[in-house]
Design a protein around this motif. Structure first.
Motif, PDB file in Angstrom:
ATOM      1  N   LYS A 105       0.807  -1.201   0.004  1.00 14.00           N
ATOM      2  CA  LYS A 105      -0.032  -0.201  -0.048  1.00 14.00           C
ATOM      3  C   LYS A 105       0.942   1.249  -0.050  1.00 14.00           C
ATOM      4  CE  LYS A 105      -4.036  -2.147   2.399  1.00 14.00           C
ATOM      5  NZ  LYS A 105      -3.683  -3.249   2.578  1.00 14.00           N
ATOM      6  N   ALA A 106       0.744   2.006  -1.052  1.00  9.39           N
ATOM      7  CA  ALA A 106       1.596   3.389  -1.141  1.00  9.39           C
ATOM      8  C   ALA A 106       0.777   4.504  -0.259  1.00  9.39           C
ATOM      9  CB  ALA A 106       1.963   3.639  -2.558  1.00  9.39           C
ATOM     10  N   ALA A 107       1.318   5.281   0.359  1.00  6.93           N
ATOM     11  CA  ALA A 107       0.923   6.453   0.966  1.00  6.93           C
ATOM     12  C   ALA A 107       1.937   7.282   1.735  1.00  6.93           C
ATOM     13  CB  ALA A 107      -0.052   5.892   2.425  1.00  6.93           C
ATOM     14  N   GLY A 108       1.673   8.666   1.734  1.00 12.70           N
ATOM     15  CA  GLY A 108       2.622   9.738   1.943  1.00 12.70           C
ATOM     16  C   GLY A 108       4.031   9.508   1.369  1.00 12.70           C
ATOM     17  N   GLY A 109       4.329   8.932   0.303  1.00 10.96           N
ATOM     18  CA  GLY A 109       5.563   8.948  -0.542  1.00 10.96           C
ATOM     19  C   GLY A 109       6.201   7.634  -0.036  1.00 10.96           C
ATOM     20  N   GLN A 110       5.483   6.726   0.728  1.00  9.71           N
ATOM     21  CA  GLN A 110       6.280   5.566   1.505  1.00  9.71           C
ATOM     22  C   GLN A 110       5.539   4.388   0.554  1.00  9.71           C
ATOM     23  OE1 GLN A 110       7.287   6.476   5.845  1.00  9.71           O
ATOM     24  NE2 GLN A 110       5.292   7.352   5.383  1.00  9.71           N
ATOM     25  N   LEU A 111       6.083   3.215   1.048  1.00 14.36           N
ATOM     26  CA  LEU A 111       5.423   1.993   0.518  1.00 14.36           C
ATOM     27  C   LEU A 111       5.406   0.868   1.745  1.00 14.36           C
ATOM     28  CD1 LEU A 111       4.354   0.349  -1.865  1.00 14.36           C
ATOM     29  CD2 LEU A 111       6.686  -0.458  -2.110  1.00 14.36           C
ATOM     30  N   PHE A 112       4.120   0.783   2.145  1.00 10.66           N
ATOM     31  CA  PHE A 112       3.833  -0.379   3.361  1.00 10.66           C
ATOM     32  C   PHE A 112       3.797  -1.531   2.974  1.00 10.66           C
ATOM     33  CE2 PHE A 112       2.903   3.968   4.786  1.00 10.66           C
ATOM     34  CZ  PHE A 112       3.029   3.938   6.129  1.00 10.66           C
ATOM     35  N   ALA A 113       4.166  -2.466   3.554  1.00 13.60           N
ATOM     36  CA  ALA A 113       3.769  -4.034   3.247  1.00 13.60           C
ATOM     37  C   ALA A 113       3.877  -4.890   4.296  1.00 13.60           C
ATOM     38  CB  ALA A 113       4.953  -4.540   2.110  1.00 13.60           C
ATOM     39  N   LEU A 114       3.114  -6.088   4.236  1.00 11.85           N
ATOM     40  CA  LEU A 114       3.400  -7.210   5.279  1.00 11.85           C
ATOM     41  C   LEU A 114       4.599  -7.844   4.931  1.00 11.85           C
ATOM     42  CD1 LEU A 114      -0.226  -8.604   5.744  1.00 11.85           C
ATOM     43  CD2 LEU A 114       1.084  -6.879   7.114  1.00 11.85           C
ATOM     44  N   TYR A 115       5.352  -8.180   5.784  1.00 14.25           N
ATOM     45  CA  TYR A 115       6.497  -8.780   5.744  1.00 14.25           C
ATOM     46  C   TYR A 115       6.999  -9.980   6.547  1.00 14.25           C
ATOM     47  CZ  TYR A 115      11.734  -8.438   6.853  1.00 14.25           C
ATOM     48  OH  TYR A 115      13.190  -8.514   6.934  1.00 14.25           O
ATOM     49  N   MET A 128       9.038   1.351   3.628  1.00 12.92           N
ATOM     50  CA  MET A 128      10.038   1.686   3.132  1.00 12.92           C
ATOM     51  C   MET A 128       9.927   2.872   1.955  1.00 12.92           C
ATOM     52  SD  MET A 128      10.125  -1.737   0.593  1.00 12.92           S
ATOM     53  CE  MET A 128       9.496  -2.888   1.539  1.00 12.92           C
ATOM     54  N   GLY A 129      10.632   3.217   1.123  1.00 16.16           N
ATOM     55  CA  GLY A 129      10.486   4.227   0.197  1.00 16.16           C
ATOM     56  C   GLY A 129       9.822   3.653  -1.122  1.00 16.16           C
ATOM     57  N   GLN A 130       9.326   4.386  -1.891  1.00 13.54           N
ATOM     58  CA  GLN A 130       8.828   3.909  -3.094  1.00 13.54           C
ATOM     59  C   GLN A 130       9.554   3.446  -4.116  1.00 13.54           C
ATOM     60  OE1 GLN A 130       5.477   6.427  -4.504  1.00 13.54           O
ATOM     61  NE2 GLN A 130       4.403   6.394  -2.415  1.00 13.54           N
ATOM     62  N   ASP A 131      10.717   3.478  -3.806  1.00 15.48           N
ATOM     63  CA  ASP A 131      11.865   3.031  -4.854  1.00 15.48           C
ATOM     64  C   ASP A 131      11.919   1.500  -4.592  1.00 15.48           C
ATOM     65  OD1 ASP A 131      12.885   2.974  -2.260  1.00 15.48           O
ATOM     66  OD2 ASP A 131      14.990   3.702  -2.648  1.00 15.48           O
ATOM     67  N   GLU A 409      -0.192  -2.041  -7.595  1.00 12.19           N
ATOM     68  CA  GLU A 409      -0.208  -0.747  -6.940  1.00 12.19           C
ATOM     69  C   GLU A 409       0.336   0.386  -7.503  1.00 12.19           C
ATOM     70  OE1 GLU A 409      -1.134   1.244  -3.195  1.00 12.19           O
ATOM     71  OE2 GLU A 409      -1.639  -0.469  -4.104  1.00 12.19           O
ATOM     72  N   ALA A 410      -0.416   1.572  -7.778  1.00 14.98           N
ATOM     73  CA  ALA A 410       0.174   2.715  -8.313  1.00 14.98           C
ATOM     74  C   ALA A 410       0.835   3.520  -7.387  1.00 14.98           C
ATOM     75  CB  ALA A 410      -1.244   3.534  -8.944  1.00 14.98           C
ATOM     76  N   LEU A 411       2.030   4.055  -7.937  1.00 16.74           N
ATOM     77  CA  LEU A 411       3.014   4.712  -7.176  1.00 16.74           C
ATOM     78  C   LEU A 411       2.836   6.448  -7.650  1.00 16.74           C
ATOM     79  CD1 LEU A 411       6.114   2.391  -6.921  1.00 16.74           C
ATOM     80  CD2 LEU A 411       4.129   2.615  -5.560  1.00 16.74           C
ATOM     81  N   ASP A 412       3.557   7.323  -6.877  1.00 17.54           N
ATOM     82  CA  ASP A 412       3.692   8.565  -7.224  1.00 17.54           C
ATOM     83  C   ASP A 412       4.487   9.026  -8.402  1.00 17.54           C
ATOM     84  OD1 ASP A 412       2.276   8.849  -4.848  1.00 17.54           O
ATOM     85  OD2 ASP A 412       3.891   9.487  -3.467  1.00 17.54           O
TER      86      ASP A 412
END
Length: 724
Positions: A105-115, A128-131, A409-412
């Motif tokens: 899930k992308a939010a606030g310039g970041q990328l969240f994930a279950l890990y 992490m970052g959206q990179d 998932e679409a990124l910025d």
């Protein structure tokens, strides 16, 4: 004589026989089970249940019986020479596998994930970052640190649009009975009061944040203080402002929803509000509402409109409709006028099916500033089609053959992260650049210590009883000779419109293949592989088609020389457990061994459980004469025949299962143990710290895999030859 006919001369709504019998099992070595017949009437039909007492989970009598059954099963499994080596090997492979990231899930310039990081027991929440560089990821929430036993699990999470806070539902012991925790992403600390009763297996749970992160809409059940008949029903939508007392949260929507409503919320940055998708139980009917930024609610679709998915874009609402299009078509509805009749057909129905999936479809429609991405499925494998906002076709995302995509998932930066899965490769994310149309690998990929270079997947078709072609995904070693000698494991599901799509098969299947086996996944009716017609042909009064498809698949594999009945086993869980029960009661000679986990077997009493009530739109109700006739005709529990030569049976269930009552497994095992005439074992494993499978710890999952494959290897006479 079957129990349902032995005492059918009895009358009355519910009669308890005056005699309790102690029945010694035909399955030698099984614990004796008391017979206490109870007869129910369904109109003119009288049905006697010899093991009604096994439905009462909390009684000392049932607890002693369950303990005796589990001890008997452990005695059988633990003495098998291969069982512990299998468990050790499977855990070793899990520990050697790389970390896996999913549910991005992308939010606030970041990328969240279950890990997931084996050998840790539970997945964690990372950011992490959206990179998408996992080397830079950090843990936001670690359930393993909260509970050393590994029994606390994350049900789901939703980050705020700013990326500063994240809402996380957590539950215990696989119960999926979730409470909502609000966590500061920077510090990892909880910053608000815990909100109980937001998630349960009956209707799930969901959150949608206000765009500035000051509060959120969420789902809530009446809770523990409500009467039992309401506790896990009547899911509604509330609004919570950060810092407020949850007891004073504002009601928003749901008081007029059905008792079995299942609600999913979807909010996307830069759009007009929140989509509320409401499922009418599990049968595939949906209604949709829009909560505007001003808080006002507008109903957009009704159950009868046959719209199964909705997603907000910047300037329009996009809908997947099955009205006159059972495989689905895409509609576009301008936000200025949300009258469904004014929707434009943007993408007409094609040979591919647009299925709901995800959170009632939102996950399968991705709208960016320049394009629309639709997940399409054709018989099992899926693809992602690209369209312009005007419906112009722009091709497809590049994918391997026989693959699936379940995350886009679409990124910025104008790119998308796409989860690609196949049977023979671990899951990986590729980055697709919208401007160039090029796809490139990312470091978000799982690696396995095991290779499948010597294995191939072929798709063939069996012909069912009524002439329907049923796809089979056959996983075999290259060069396999079709001489009928191979052990074969056939898997199926066939229900709820759920599609059996390609997934990495992993260590357990590698173990099976190295033992000389073949693994097959059947795409049965009842699923969504070919759209809604495929689903409805296997639901309600058409459910028998699912069992006919599975039996035809087994016979095809024998006829084509893949295996023989004495070398073939079947495996399924939940609705797939019902499939197992119906198949071996209708065709006792079809398989040598059957594994059935968390299954449904007494179809006349399913709807009496909370989650069973949600299943009425899928299975039917005993209150409907035509549906009662169909349910009774295939109900596995009611068609166990004394003296029938049943396969070896291994069933597993969890005591905290809120989706399928464990009483189904208890009663079915008791009936089978008393009836079987084959001399083969009928075994039940009961885990006190597990539910339906969601939220189970790594050690529970690995040990259950070891139990299953040790049982199958023993029953099919296979040699354990682990890959190095």
């Amino acid at each position: 004589m079957p129990w349902h006919s032995a005492l059918k001369r009895l009358s009355g709504a519910c009669l308890l026989a005056s005699v309790t019998l102690l029945a010694h099992a035909a399955d030698k070595g099984a614990p004796p089970t008391a017979v206490k017949p109870v007869t129910d009437r369904y109109g003119a039909l009288a049905v006697t249940d010899p093991y009604r007492w096994l439905e009462k989970a909390g009684t000392p009598e049932v607890q002693r019986w369950s303990a005796a059954q589990d001890a008997r099963t452990r005695g059988y499994l633990d003495q098998l020479p291969a069982r512990q080596p299998m468990a050790d090997w499977l855990m070793k492979q899990a520990a050697a596998s790389s970390s896996a990231y999913y549910d991005l899930k992308a939010a606030g310039g970041q990328l969240f994930a279950l890990y997931n990081q084996p050998p840790k027991q539970q997945p964690m929440l990372a950011v992490m970052g959206q990179d998408a560089e996992p080397a830079k990821a950090r843990i936001v929430l670690d359930p393993n640190a909260l509970n050393a036993k590994g029994t606390t699990a994350i049900d789901w999470y939703v980050p705020s649009p700013t990326g500063k806070l994240v809402a996380v539902s957590m539950s215990e012991n696989g119960s999926e009975d979730g409470s909502l925790h609000i966590v500061d992403v920077t510090t990892g600390r909880e910053v608000d009061a815990v909100i109980p009763n937001v998630q349960y297996p009956t209707g799930g749970g969901s959150v949608a944040w206000r765009e500035d992160g000051s509060g959120f809409w969420y789902t809530r059940y009446p809770g523990a203080d409500a009467p039992a008949e309401r506790r896990h029903f009547y899911e509604q939508v509330y609004y919570h402002r950060i810092g407020d007392d949850p007891a004073k949260d504002a009601y928003v929507l749901g008081q007029d929803f059905p008792r079995v409503a299942e609600i999913a919320l979807d909010a996307r940055p830069g759009t007009a509000g929140v989509i509320v998708a409401v499922a009418n139980g599990d049968g595939g009917e949906f209604a949709h509402y829009l909560i505007g930024k001003d808080g006002r609610t507008t109903q957009i679709t009704r159950f009868e409109d046959k719209v199964v998915a909705a997603a907000l874009g910047p300037d329009a609402l996009y809908l997947i409709s099955r009205q006159g299009a059972p495989r689905g078509k895409l509609l576009k509805l301008p936000l200025g006028d949300l009258t469904l009749a004014k929707a434009q057909t943007l993408v007409p129905e094609s040979e591919a099916a647009l299925e709901p999936g995800g959170e009632f479809g939102a996950a399968n429609i991705t709208v960016t500033k320049t394009a629309i991405y639709l997940r399409e499925i054709i018989g099992g494998p899926s693809r992602v089609a690209i369209y312009g906002h005007d419906g112009t076709q722009r091709g497809q995302l590049p994918l391997p053959d026989v693959a699936t995509v379940d995350e886009v998932e679409a990124l910025d930066d104008g790119s998308l992260l796409v989860a690609v899965k196949t049977y023979l490769e671990p899951a990986r994310f590729v980055r697709f650049d919208e401007a160039s149309g090029q796809a490139a690998p990312t470091a978000l990929r799982q690696t396995s210590p095991l290779a499948f270079d010597d294995v191939e997947v072929v798709r063939e078709f069996a012909t069912s009883k009524d002439g329907t072609r049923v796809p089979l995904n056959i996983v075999r070693k290259k060069g396999t000779k079709l001489d009928g000698s191979h052990p074969l494991l056939l898997n199926g599901y066939g229900g709820y419109g759920v599609s059996m799509v390609p997934r990495f098969l992993g260590a357990a299947t590698r173990l099976w293949l190295d033992g000389g086996g073949i693994f097959v996944v059947a795409n049965l009716r009842g699923g969504g592989e070919f759209g809604e017609t495929w689903h409805t042909q296997g639901s309600l009064t058409n459910k028998q088609n699912v069992f006919d498809d599975f039996a035809a698949s087994a016979r095809y594999l024998v006829d084509k020389g893949y295996t023989a009945p004495a070398r073939m086993a079947a495996i399924g869980g939940s609705n797939g457990g019902l499939l197992m029960g119906a198949t071996f009661t209708q065709h006792p000679d079809l398989f040598r061994a059957v594994v059935s986990t968390v299954g449904i077997y007494d179809m006349l009493r399913v709807e009496l459980d909370p989650n069973g009530a949600f299943n009425v739109t899928e299975f039917g109700s005993v209150k409907n004469p035509a549906q009662l006739k169909a349910l009774y005709a295939y109900s596995p529990y009611h068609h166990v025949k004394s003296g029938a030569k049943y396969p070896a049976i291994f069933m597993a269930t969890g005591e905290t299962d809120g989706r399928v009552n464990p009483m189904h497994s208890r009663k079915m095992i008791a009936r089978l143990q008393a009836a079987t005439g084959s001399g083969r074992p009928v075994l039940l494993s009961i885990n006190a710290h597990a539910g339906h499978g969601m939220g189970s710890s790594l050690s529970i999952r690995v040990n259950q895999q070891a139990d299953i494959y040790a049982f199958l290897f023993d029953q099919l006479g296979m040699a354990y030859k682990p890959a190095q």
